[in-house]
Design an enzyme around this catalytic site. Sequence first.
Site, PDB file in Angstrom:
ATOM      1  N   GLY A  46       5.079 -17.516  20.731  1.00 61.83           N
ATOM      2  CA  GLY A  46       6.015 -18.434  20.091  1.00 61.83           C
ATOM      3  C   GLY A  46       5.535 -19.861  20.277  1.00 61.83           C
ATOM      4  O   GLY A  46       4.683 -20.125  21.138  1.00 61.83           O
ATOM      5  N   GLN A  51       6.455 -28.871  21.263  1.00 61.03           N
ATOM      6  CA  GLN A  51       5.211 -28.688  22.023  1.00 61.03           C
ATOM      7  C   GLN A  51       3.996 -29.320  21.349  1.00 61.03           C
ATOM      8  O   GLN A  51       2.975 -29.539  21.995  1.00 61.03           O
ATOM      9  CB  GLN A  51       4.937 -27.190  22.252  1.00 61.03           C
ATOM     10  CG  GLN A  51       5.969 -26.520  23.137  1.00 61.03           C
ATOM     11  CD  GLN A  51       5.716 -25.029  23.236  1.00 61.03           C
ATOM     12  OE1 GLN A  51       6.143 -24.273  22.389  1.00 61.03           O
ATOM     13  NE2 GLN A  51       4.997 -24.602  24.257  1.00 61.03           N
ATOM     14  N   CYS A  92       4.382 -20.276  29.538  1.00 64.40           N
ATOM     15  CA  CYS A  92       4.574 -21.256  28.465  1.00 64.40           C
ATOM     16  C   CYS A  92       3.230 -21.925  28.169  1.00 64.40           C
ATOM     17  O   CYS A  92       2.508 -22.285  29.106  1.00 64.40           O
ATOM     18  CB  CYS A  92       5.591 -22.308  28.900  1.00 64.40           C
ATOM     19  SG  CYS A  92       5.923 -23.561  27.645  1.00 64.40           S
ATOM     20  N   LEU A  93       2.931 -22.090  26.892  1.00 71.34           N
ATOM     21  CA  LEU A  93       1.678 -22.743  26.504  1.00 71.34           C
ATOM     22  C   LEU A  93       1.623 -24.185  27.014  1.00 71.34           C
ATOM     23  O   LEU A  93       0.548 -24.756  27.161  1.00 71.34           O
ATOM     24  CB  LEU A  93       1.504 -22.704  24.989  1.00 71.34           C
ATOM     25  CG  LEU A  93       1.327 -21.297  24.384  1.00 71.34           C
ATOM     26  CD1 LEU A  93       1.360 -21.371  22.863  1.00 71.34           C
ATOM     27  CD2 LEU A  93       0.039 -20.655  24.871  1.00 71.34           C
ATOM     28  N   HIS A 134      13.741 -19.116  24.850  1.00 73.77           N
ATOM     29  CA  HIS A 134      12.714 -20.022  25.401  1.00 73.77           C
ATOM     30  C   HIS A 134      12.396 -21.134  24.386  1.00 73.77           C
ATOM     31  O   HIS A 134      12.307 -22.312  24.748  1.00 73.77           O
ATOM     32  CB  HIS A 134      11.476 -19.179  25.735  1.00 73.77           C
ATOM     33  CG  HIS A 134      10.280 -19.928  26.221  1.00 73.77           C
ATOM     34  ND1 HIS A 134       9.791 -19.808  27.507  1.00 73.77           N
ATOM     35  CD2 HIS A 134       9.430 -20.791  25.597  1.00 73.77           C
ATOM     36  CE1 HIS A 134       8.719 -20.573  27.644  1.00 73.77           C
ATOM     37  NE2 HIS A 134       8.470 -21.178  26.496  1.00 73.77           N
ATOM     38  N   GLU A 135      12.245 -20.758  23.097  1.00 69.90           N
ATOM     39  CA  GLU A 135      11.891 -21.755  22.070  1.00 69.90           C
ATOM     40  C   GLU A 135      13.059 -22.699  21.771  1.00 69.90           C
ATOM     41  O   GLU A 135      12.857 -23.901  21.563  1.00 69.90           O
ATOM     42  CB  GLU A 135      11.441 -21.065  20.778  1.00 69.90           C
ATOM     43  CG  GLU A 135      10.290 -20.074  20.909  1.00 69.90           C
ATOM     44  CD  GLU A 135       9.092 -20.590  21.660  1.00 69.90           C
ATOM     45  OE1 GLU A 135       8.944 -21.816  21.808  1.00 69.90           O
ATOM     46  OE2 GLU A 135       8.297 -19.746  22.133  1.00 69.90           O
ATOM     47  N   HIS A 138      13.090 -25.403  24.247  1.00 62.08           N
ATOM     48  CA  HIS A 138      12.110 -26.459  23.954  1.00 62.08           C
ATOM     49  C   HIS A 138      12.701 -27.496  23.004  1.00 62.08           C
ATOM     50  O   HIS A 138      12.487 -28.701  23.173  1.00 62.08           O
ATOM     51  CB  HIS A 138      10.854 -25.869  23.300  1.00 62.08           C
ATOM     52  CG  HIS A 138       9.820 -25.355  24.249  1.00 62.08           C
ATOM     53  ND1 HIS A 138       9.242 -26.130  25.243  1.00 62.08           N
ATOM     54  CD2 HIS A 138       9.233 -24.137  24.355  1.00 62.08           C
ATOM     55  CE1 HIS A 138       8.350 -25.410  25.906  1.00 62.08           C
ATOM     56  NE2 HIS A 138       8.322 -24.191  25.400  1.00 62.08           N
TER      57      HIS A 138
HETATM   58  O1  GNR Z   1       3.225 -17.192  24.752  1.00 63.23           O
HETATM   59  C1  GNR Z   1       4.302 -17.217  25.367  1.00 63.23           C
HETATM   60  N1  GNR Z   1       4.668 -16.140  26.110  1.00 63.23           N
HETATM   61  C2  GNR Z   1       5.920 -15.992  26.680  1.00 63.23           C
HETATM   62  C3  GNR Z   1       6.093 -14.990  27.621  1.00 63.23           C
HETATM   63  C4  GNR Z   1       7.315 -14.786  28.204  1.00 63.23           C
HETATM   64  C5  GNR Z   1       8.383 -15.574  27.858  1.00 63.23           C
HETATM   65  C6  GNR Z   1       8.235 -16.586  26.938  1.00 63.23           C
HETATM   66  C7  GNR Z   1       7.011 -16.794  26.344  1.00 63.23           C
HETATM   67  S1  GNR Z   1       6.830 -18.032  25.144  1.00 63.23           S
HETATM   68  C8  GNR Z   1       5.127 -18.434  25.330  1.00 63.23           C
HETATM   69  C9  GNR Z   1       4.689 -19.406  24.251  1.00 63.23           C
HETATM   70  C10 GNR Z   1       5.431 -20.713  24.446  1.00 63.23           C
HETATM   71  O2  GNR Z   1       5.181 -21.496  25.315  1.00 63.23           O
HETATM   72  N2  GNR Z   1       6.396 -20.972  23.620  1.00 63.23           N
HETATM   73  O3  GNR Z   1       7.135 -22.081  23.762  1.00 63.23           O
HETATM   74 NI    NI Z   2       7.019 -22.589  25.858  1.00 59.21          NI
END
Ligand code: GNR
Ligand code: NI
Length: 171
Positions: A46, A51, A92-93, A134-135, A138
């Site tokens: 995601g 980001q 998270c990236l 999670h998104e 952000h």
């Molecule tokens: O790539 C991602 N893997 C992930 C694994 C577990 C819970 C959430 C994520 S999201 C993350 C990509 C990201 O940072 N999205 O904002």
């Molecule tokens: Ni993230």
Amino acid sequence: MAILPILCFPDPRLHKRAQPVAQVDERVRAIVADMFETMYHAKGIGLAATQVDIHERIVVIDVSEERNQPLVLVNPELVWASPETRIGEEGCLSVPGIYDGVERALAVQVRAQDADGHSRVIEAEGLLAVCMQHEMDHLLGKVFVEYLSPLKRGRIKTKLLKQQKAEQAER
Ligand code: GNR
Ligand code: NI
């Protein structure tokens, strides 16, 4: 199309609140295309516009193994969250190399517009439900490390700042 640079914690721009998208037009579709390219290149499941330093309510997701089920969420809003929760390992990236447990609703319903501007409600559980929560965090300027203890967060901040300084010195 372009691969966009991803902001890294503790960059203050990760804490900006994204603004609603007024109209899903070619400009927004171009951002979506760049976000997919960036997400697939980084091997993420995601990516939120925040980001890549775009502070608009745009999210792209693909939780499929085959990387062939792209999902676009414009102006996503939580409609319902199950009272039942689960602690799952998140990464998270924007927080590279760090993984820790976060408690999330087990299932959610999210209303969002797609790339054509059509509004619909998506029901999700499992990894997709985790990713959508999670998104959406952000877009509110929230990074998953904010759910961890101040001690852990402080250690993560120090570690990533050191890494970023070392990378700068290499260039
Ligand atoms: O790539 C991602 N893997 C992930 C694994 C577990 C819970 C959430 C994520 S999201 C993350 C990509 C990201 O940072 N999205 O904002
Ligand atoms: Ni993230």
